[in-house]
Design a protein around this motif. Structure first.
Motif, mmCIF file in Angstrom:
data_model
loop_
_atom_site.group_PDB
_atom_site.id
_atom_site.type_symbol
_atom_site.label_atom_id
_atom_site.label_comp_id
_atom_site.label_asym_id
_atom_site.label_seq_id
_atom_site.Cartn_x
_atom_site.Cartn_y
_atom_site.Cartn_z
ATOM 1 N N GLU A 136 0.839 -1.248 0.002
ATOM 2 C CA GLU A 136 0.221 0.043 0.014
ATOM 3 C C GLU A 136 0.970 1.392 0.000
ATOM 4 N N GLU A 137 1.842 1.332 0.867
ATOM 5 C CA GLU A 137 2.830 2.334 0.844
ATOM 6 C C GLU A 137 3.521 2.633 -0.584
ATOM 7 N N ILE A 138 3.865 1.561 -1.255
ATOM 8 C CA ILE A 138 4.434 1.474 -2.573
ATOM 9 C C ILE A 138 3.223 2.136 -3.568
ATOM 10 N N ALA A 139 2.185 1.677 -3.671
ATOM 11 C CA ALA A 139 1.073 2.366 -4.606
ATOM 12 C C ALA A 139 0.541 3.398 -4.517
ATOM 13 N N GLY A 140 0.660 3.808 -3.161
ATOM 14 C CA GLY A 140 -0.026 5.364 -2.994
ATOM 15 C C GLY A 140 1.346 6.419 -3.039
ATOM 16 N N ALA A 141 2.556 5.813 -3.225
ATOM 17 C CA ALA A 141 3.567 6.914 -3.075
ATOM 18 C C ALA A 141 3.630 7.881 -3.919
ATOM 19 N N SER A 142 2.971 7.687 -5.268
ATOM 20 C CA SER A 142 3.010 8.731 -6.354
ATOM 21 C C SER A 142 1.777 8.673 -7.293
ATOM 22 N N GLU A 143 1.384 9.848 -7.772
ATOM 23 C CA GLU A 143 0.245 9.521 -8.802
ATOM 24 C C GLU A 143 0.926 9.079 -10.165
ATOM 25 N N ARG A 144 2.427 9.378 -10.424
ATOM 26 C CA ARG A 144 2.833 8.850 -11.400
ATOM 27 C C ARG A 144 2.904 7.292 -11.610
ATOM 28 N N LEU A 145 2.881 6.703 -10.332
ATOM 29 C CA LEU A 145 2.777 5.038 -10.305
ATOM 30 C C LEU A 145 1.338 4.954 -10.831
ATOM 31 N N THR A 146 1.203 4.242 -11.821
ATOM 32 C CA THR A 146 -0.157 3.742 -12.196
ATOM 33 C C THR A 146 -0.361 2.239 -12.055
ATOM 34 N N VAL A 147 0.610 1.312 -11.941
ATOM 35 C CA VAL A 147 0.290 0.082 -12.338
ATOM 36 C C VAL A 147 1.378 -0.707 -11.397
ATOM 37 N N LEU A 148 0.960 -1.681 -10.619
ATOM 38 C CA LEU A 148 1.605 -2.845 -9.922
ATOM 39 C C LEU A 148 1.938 -4.081 -10.873
ATOM 40 N N VAL A 149 2.928 -4.388 -10.670
ATOM 41 C CA VAL A 149 3.172 -5.741 -11.636
ATOM 42 C C VAL A 149 3.832 -6.797 -10.726
ATOM 43 N N MET A 150 2.923 -7.944 -10.716
ATOM 44 C CA MET A 150 3.392 -8.605 -9.710
ATOM 45 C C MET A 150 4.690 -9.605 -10.359
ATOM 46 N N GLY A 151 5.741 -9.772 -9.531
ATOM 47 C CA GLY A 151 6.934 -10.722 -9.949
ATOM 48 C C GLY A 151 6.976 -11.965 -9.265
ATOM 49 N N THR A 152 5.981 -12.874 -9.573
ATOM 50 C CA THR A 152 5.763 -14.128 -8.839
ATOM 51 C C THR A 152 7.026 -15.058 -8.912
ATOM 52 N N ASN A 153 7.855 -15.077 -10.033
ATOM 53 C CA ASN A 153 8.861 -15.916 -9.892
ATOM 54 C C ASN A 153 9.814 -15.502 -8.909
ATOM 55 N N ASP A 154 10.385 -14.144 -8.448
ATOM 56 C CA ASP A 154 11.033 -14.006 -7.493
ATOM 57 C C ASP A 154 10.302 -13.791 -6.164
ATOM 58 N N LEU A 155 9.164 -13.747 -6.125
ATOM 59 C CA LEU A 155 8.474 -13.787 -4.858
ATOM 60 C C LEU A 155 8.750 -15.382 -4.434
ATOM 61 N N ALA A 156 8.325 -16.431 -5.505
ATOM 62 C CA ALA A 156 8.555 -17.708 -4.897
ATOM 63 C C ALA A 156 9.782 -18.273 -4.546
ATOM 64 N N LYS A 157 11.079 -17.563 -5.350
ATOM 65 C CA LYS A 157 12.263 -17.824 -4.875
ATOM 66 C C LYS A 157 12.603 -17.423 -3.336
ATOM 67 N N GLU A 158 12.202 -16.196 -3.197
ATOM 68 C CA GLU A 158 12.288 -15.461 -1.951
ATOM 69 C C GLU A 158 11.565 -16.363 -0.739
ATOM 70 N N LEU A 159 10.339 -17.012 -1.269
ATOM 71 C CA LEU A 159 9.744 -17.457 0.149
ATOM 72 C C LEU A 159 10.099 -19.129 0.045
ATOM 73 N N HIS A 160 11.040 -19.425 -0.828
ATOM 74 C CA HIS A 160 11.362 -20.752 -0.859
ATOM 75 C C HIS A 160 10.120 -21.584 -1.301
ATOM 76 N N ALA A 161 9.189 -21.160 -1.981
ATOM 77 C CA ALA A 161 8.087 -21.800 -2.139
ATOM 78 C C ALA A 161 8.014 -22.839 -3.437
ATOM 79 N N GLU A 162 7.185 -23.654 -3.866
ATOM 80 C CA GLU A 162 7.173 -24.462 -4.830
ATOM 81 C C GLU A 162 6.219 -23.834 -5.849
#
Length: 290
Positions: A136-162
């Motif tokens: 929420e902090e990231i998304a609300g930081a700027s009017e110039r920021l218009t889109v969040l893009v999920m990086g699911t591969n990196d997230l899975a790596k960081e979580l040690h998830a399958e």
């Protein structure tokens, strides 16, 4: 209602591959990400930067939203990428591994310093546990920021998830980011599906993403475009039902009633708002020529 821009399908195209950049001009993607990061080897970064920025500035992509993914802030290529991208003036600059509001503010200042046109937005990739917790902090930081893009591969790596069907290990992070996007009025794109040969699995993940509320999905291969565009577009049945809802509600208002029924279901303002959103998206897709 705010103007809706379709982002059902957002296709990564490797910046080092000139043929791929040319092919993207003809593909039925709502948006393209001309990639300087993962798709480009270190010794090809500078040449790819020149090629991608020239492509983005060419105006050759028609109705498609054209974005450039720069290398992450902690790399030796980031500053030069951001400067060149700002000068090229794409629809957006996609930035990997954004982790805080402070980083968004620094990106905003850098784009201004490098002369990016006002229309060039920031798309922030959220792909670490820290980013999920600060979404929420990231998304609300700027009017110039218009889109969040999920990086699911990196997230899975960081979580040690399958990687499993249904993505249960990732659902907590996906939900946090969806909540953040909707709370701040930003669009949000689901992550990629890695097995390009498994179109049935890909379509199932598109359906899951749409059910969750994502605006669209990032893609790694043109074969994924058709099912993605179809799943994330309102169906003919949804469009017809939305028109019925609006008509029934307007009729009820004219008769002094605050609620209406359609096929036995009670209709309130929230259903009408959703119906109007569906029709606006359908109209935007039709206007774009799909």
């Amino acid at each position: 209602m705010t103007t809706i821009r379709p982002r059902r399908s957002v296709l990564y195209m490797p910046g080092a591959n000139e043929r791929a950049l040319e092919k993207a001009r003809t593909l039925p993607a709502d948006a393209v990400i001309l990639d300087l990061e993962d798709a480009v080897a270190p010794d090809a970064k500078e040449q790819a930067r020149e090629r991608v920025c020239a492509a983005a500035a060419s105006g050759a992509y028609g109705r498609r939203e054209v974005t450039i993914r720069v290398n992450a802030v902690d790399t030796e290529w980031h500053d030069a990428d951001l400067h060149a991208a700002a000068q090229a003036g794409p629809d957006a600059v996609v930035v990997p591994k954004v982790g805080s509001a402070r980083e968004v503010h620094e990106l905003e200042r850098a784009l201004e310093l490098h002369g990016a046109p006002e229309r060039t937005a920031i798309w922030a990739m959220v792909e670490t546990p820290a980013a999920m917790l600060r979404a929420e902090e990231i998304a609300g930081a700027s009017e110039r920021l218009t889109v969040l893009v999920m990086g699911t591969n990196d997230l899975a790596k960081e979580l040690h998830a399958e990687f499993v069907p249904g993505r249960a290990p990732l659902l907590g992070g996906l939900s946090l980011c969806l909540l953040a996007a909707r709370a701040t009025g930003k669009a949000i794109l689901d992550g990629v599906y890695n097995d390009v040969s498994d179109l049935a699995g890909f379509e199932a993940e598109c359906v899951q993403g749409r059910q969750f509320g994502f605006d669209g999905k990032t893609l790694i291969h043109p074969s994924q475009l058709e099912p993605c565009n179809r799943v994330f577009a309102p169906s003919a049945e949804e469009v017809a039902r939305s028109r019925q809802i609006i008509e029934a509600f307007e009729q009820a208002k004219a008769e002094g009633r605050g609620v209406a029924t359609v096929h036995g279901r009670m209709i309130e303002n929230l259903h009408v708002d959703n119906a109007r959103r569906i029709l606006a998206l359908a109209d935007a897709i039709e206007s774009a020529g799909e």
